[in-house]
Design a protein around this motif. Structure first.
Motif, short mmCIF file in Angstrom:
data_model
loop_
_atom_site.label_atom_id
_atom_site.label_comp_id
_atom_site.label_asym_id
_atom_site.label_seq_id
_atom_site.Cartn_x
_atom_site.Cartn_y
_atom_site.Cartn_z
N ARG A 228 -8.41 75.94 40.94
CA ARG A 228 -7.27 76.59 40.29
C ARG A 228 -7.66 77.92 39.65
O ARG A 228 -8.72 78.04 39.04
N GLN A 229 -6.78 78.86 39.77
CA GLN A 229 -6.95 80.12 39.05
C GLN A 229 -6.30 79.98 37.68
O GLN A 229 -5.21 79.44 37.56
N VAL A 230 -6.98 80.49 36.67
CA VAL A 230 -6.47 80.42 35.30
C VAL A 230 -6.17 81.84 34.83
O VAL A 230 -7.00 82.74 34.97
N TYR A 231 -4.96 82.03 34.31
CA TYR A 231 -4.51 83.35 33.87
C TYR A 231 -4.35 83.40 32.35
O TYR A 231 -4.08 82.37 31.71
N ALA A 232 -4.49 84.60 31.79
CA ALA A 232 -4.45 84.78 30.34
C ALA A 232 -3.06 84.48 29.79
O ALA A 232 -2.07 85.05 30.23
N LYS A 233 -3.00 83.59 28.81
CA LYS A 233 -1.74 83.31 28.12
C LYS A 233 -1.51 84.30 26.97
O LYS A 233 -0.40 84.44 26.47
N PRO B 115 -5.83 71.99 28.30
CA PRO B 115 -5.47 70.57 28.21
C PRO B 115 -5.97 69.77 29.41
O PRO B 115 -5.28 68.88 29.90
N PHE B 116 -7.15 70.13 29.93
CA PHE B 116 -7.73 69.39 31.06
C PHE B 116 -9.25 69.57 31.05
O PHE B 116 -9.76 70.53 30.47
N ASN C 245 -10.55 71.62 38.78
CA ASN C 245 -9.77 70.93 37.77
C ASN C 245 -9.61 69.48 38.18
O ASN C 245 -9.07 69.17 39.23
N LEU D 95 -7.59 66.62 37.35
CA LEU D 95 -6.37 66.29 36.59
C LEU D 95 -6.35 64.82 36.17
O LEU D 95 -6.85 63.97 36.89
#
Lengths: 366, 366, 366, 366
Positions: free
Chosen positions: A296-301, A339-340, A364, A366
């Motif tokens: 998974r790609q994670v992007y800035a919140k 949260p993972f 990830n 899950l």
């Protein structure tokens, strides 16, 4: 260089003065015409350069020890992106003029695999292999002659694919941004893939979404499936991998030696080079396989100044603080957690980033 | 501005200091709550700015004459691309950090339209319309809250889509590079589309490939089809268009007046504004419809310095010389012609270009 | 935050929608109105961000312990460059539209220092200081009102300079590319400069070439010289430094704590904050001073893929191999050495580079 | 091409694969060895390409009619910038990696002109001319061999300057952004400059700020002045001009024919080519000379969407509305006027612009 290693030049484009834009191709003639043929390229994403150091190590190796199978090598196969230095980095992953990802336009042939298999039900492997390659080659050639022309990325991809098409083994050398080494392998080649000794292997689906690995194996997986429906059991004749060799914009010749050994170990398992005792060490660690969907790609919140506390290759648990984001307009630091649980594959963004910037690649669970 | 026109601000991102990145939204309250609602945005491709001049003309019009239906307008809806000035032009069509086309990431909801239609077989139009909007809205909201975050383009698209979702008519104002005006219309809305009076109309398929026009109408086309299978004849409740308003990086306020009149004429035909006698002139010319498949991008077969002899909107025949390419390394000029007749929609590349550069958009009569 | 720390916003530009572009300013009121005033800014080169982590550490410190002197802090003072993410990096050192270096357009006032000194021969320090500041301020204000407008870099520089003008101590926080920490100090402030405890100090000439450090001290050095010619011995009333805090595009909060301590130690020596026992450790290492002329940029003599064997802060001798350059077109590695001894200050280029790319900054002992 | 026209290649850099980056040079041998020698180059600012169309017209002319003097021509002399296509335009005026303006790094020799003149007081023109060229050439050659290397812009400038150095007439072909034709001429060459027939001529000072025109004539102006102090009256032996041939990113072959005729008319006046009756028409209009100081850049005072009502070459008066700026966040249009009369030389910014963007070049009558 020994005389079984030759150098040539392939025209892949034309600059705005009307001169050829070319890449250099090295051809290593093997000692055994029946051995598998190999195609290796590096730096289609032009800022992902470590593969070239690996290629230099391989060329030095082949110069000392001639391989069994023919090997074609194209280092720095993207001369358009190669010199796109803009400010603090390269624009090397996509065409700076239009945003085209350089690794998404390989040719997907239009083939009725069922009909092909029926026609070749009695053919030898060599026979139907040659026929399928010829079919694809003609289609690519026609596409290159399109009345409407081709975009830069598409033309470059097609030209490289013509070179790769004649190989039994295709290795596309990439890197991630700031990353641990990992391998993309087709699901059917899981056992072969182990021979590279990469700790992390992503299993990709049998589809064709425009990258070289998929474009390389998809026709062969399709024809094997078609034969199976006609009750002829065939192996998939081509193996095609993307090797992610660490971090972009970086050359590390010591690491390249080890990575070259990994490739040689795999090639030995395929009968392309002789077995060598020294290769074993690369396999010390267990190999973990992951489904493509767990990558998974994670992007800035948040927008802010990012700092990371974890290194690529390390794992983290749910709610663990693995970095922080400074927001200077508010004079505060926001801790970053998820949260993972996950395995950190790569850090893709650090420093000054807007919300929505690509931060991480993770596996990830899950 | 009259008090039925209000201005507000929508947060669409966060900069690297942690401050909000926002767009301005104008809301014009109509006089008739039963009239259709309209959503208009401009400059998602940030260098395509003429739509803003059209919006200013519309705002001035609405300030003098209140519309029947509610109208929401977001000019310059892409503040990230807006200020990306690099050398001689903008990087406004794609995210300069990763190549993402700003107009390809609108949300495609996951809906079982058949089940939805069965559940709402007895619902009123207003009833199932509200239910479908609520369903899509919830899905977008959930997607915006993803644990993994969203890329800049995706987040921006989703945020605008939330605004557009409540409208019956969606107008996305773009331009081409150096171009004649043209319109993208869904095939089912062909008759309505004529009311814009655009000379050239491209009919797009009933699919969902990530642009706002498609994302806007696809669910409504799908639910209409599902009702039809249950023998309930329904219209497609939403019309969604992309208006290509000429050339990028350019403001022409006189042309904007005419373009605004075209939009008002269409809105009058939909009962959103009162009929106005002055609108008729925009319909003087016959409207030509083209299949999406006949709209072709033409790429440079040679690298060199390009000059064109034809203007957007003009036609050419097979083998007609419509431009030339100087190759200074060879001190020669190559005439440019094509093996097909065509209508020149836009000139996308001139000057110093590599092979593979995007030259033209044409409608091609094979 | 304590109530002696206030936050405000300064408008420095206007975006293409006509909205203000602003920076955040923190003002810390000191306890002693006679203590020196300090101005600190970070990230005029927008990819040089470590100074912001230092500022956050300083703000936290001042929140616990109020300083004696007034302190003005502007983090991320360049919002135009801040979000210029292009491909693999920022364009943060120069205006992407026109190439202007963001740190070269500070205002140089036109002042007859000899006449000024004669007029103020009997003035107090406070008196002539105020007069000189007023003179410069008026000139900057007039320049900002130019009939011809000002470029983005010039306007931004002038606006920040107006803030810095009222301080006795000016600290401009930068970084180099991949670098050891170092300090630019005016020659006359050599003794004060030691208090920062930086291992490497570059002494800059008493001139005005457009950077903030020079623009900050030049008028004060000039007026002191003018007084000296009239036989009035005066100190230079303003000290102005550029702190190079390591590597760009990077936040390291642990290092920031140490760097903040260095700044506090200097400020204590100037009477701006109370002496603190803990500061001493920063001075453990001896300070080396270098003439500006011995600081040299090194450019690539070959195009290729660069790898370095030395770290910033390390020294090398004549003909020592400190890196290599892979040339894949020739399948060879070229060792890199230089015909001089040197101290490696920073690595400015690695990976795929053309001839003429900026490779290193070195202090060169000819 | 006739056999007195030859083509060769000059290496000016090396790409990141270690291959030469080259430019094409055309050499036209004249019939009279005593005639003046000419050097012409185009596109040092790589997006300024019209000069190449002019060069093609000149080559065609010389192919039909051999000139008297030797002529060296380098079209597209900046291959690094040539292919820097980013988004909607080129980065062609400056090095995209570091912001260096490609036309600011020509070599300024270190020469004691007074001593040189004394040494050559009795030399012939040919004698001291050769000696001065040799001196400069040696200094450039040494600079190219610097232990520290040279930046890309500097290296490229030096290499071109070596070619230009041997000419008596140097023509550097540029364009402005969207502009009328104009000429930069040294003040001493005012009379010669008229022969080009350009309507607008900017007279530049006798200094050396890094552009080719200045670098080309400065030594010759300096040595003439030094001779004059020794009471030897000498002409300035070299004339050097920058021709601004209209608008960037554009090829117009019809206009190029006229521009080529202007150059031939000037060359005829210098005895480099035979007089031709057809040239006269280029001189129909009167020539206006302007001091460099009256040429002003105008920057945006507001951010917004810019539209212009005036064309390059037109004049405007104080307070005349010559354009407008839409600010969509405020739904208003701001008229643009200036508190001075002027001649509009070029439009440098249109469309979406921040405050501080370069809008216009004007000749300003203060």
């Amino acid at each position: 260089m020994k005389n079984y290693i030759t150098k040539s030049s392939i025209e892949i484009g034309q600059n705005a003065s009307g001169e050829a834009i070319s890449v250099t191709k090295f051809t290593i003639k093997g000692t055994d015409t029946k051995a598998k043929k190999v195609y290796i390229q590096a730096s289609m994403h032009a800022s992902e350069i470590q593969g070239n150091a690996v290629i230099l190590a391989l060329l030095n190796h082949f110069n000392e020890k001639q391989p069994l199978g023919n090997i074609t090598i194209i280092p720095q196969c993207n001369p358009i992106g190669r010199d796109m230095l803009i400010g603090a980095g390269h624009v090397g992953r996509f065409d700076a003029a239009n945003g085209d990802n350089w690794n998404r336009y390989y040719f997907k042939p239009e083939i009725n695999y069922q009909a092909f298999a029926e026609n070749h039900l009695k053919s030898t492997q060599a026979g139907y292999g040659k026929a399928l390659r010829q079919l694809i080659s003609t289609q690519i050639e026609n596409a290159l002659q399109s009345d409407f022309g081709l975009s830069r990325a598409r033309r470059l991809n097609y030209r490289m694919q013509q070179e790769a098409l004649w190989a039994d083994i295709i290795l596309d050398l990439h890197t991630d941004t700031h990353a641990v080494d990992y391998l993309y392998s087709p699901q059917y080649a899981k056992e072969s893939a182990k021979k590279f000794g990469f700790e992390h292997v992503l299993l990709i689906e049998n589809k064709c979404n425009g990258a070289l690995d998929e474009a390389g194996f998809y026709p062969w997986w399709s024809v094997q499936k078609a034969f199976a429906q006609l009750a002829r059991e065939e192996p998939v004749l081509v193996e095609s991998y993307t090797l992610e060799l660490g971090s972009e914009e970086l050359i590390d010749h010591k690491k390249a030696e080890i990575q070259a050994q990994s490739i040689l170990h795999y090639l030995a398992s395929q009968g392309v080079v002789d077995q060598m005792p020294g290769h074993k060490h690369a396999l010390a660690k267990p190999v973990a396989f992951y489904d493509e969907g767990s990558f998974r790609q994670v992007y800035a919140k948040n927008g802010g100044l990012y700092e990371w506390f974890l290194l690529p290759g390390e794992t983290f648990v749910k709610d663990q603080v693995i970095g922080q984001c400074l927001q200077m307009a508010h004079a505060k630091a926001i801790p970053i957690c998820y949260p993972f649980d996950g395995l950190l594959i790569s850090i893709n963004g650090k420093g000054a980033l807007q919300q929505g910037s690509h931060l991480l690649n993770v596996v990830n669970a899950l």
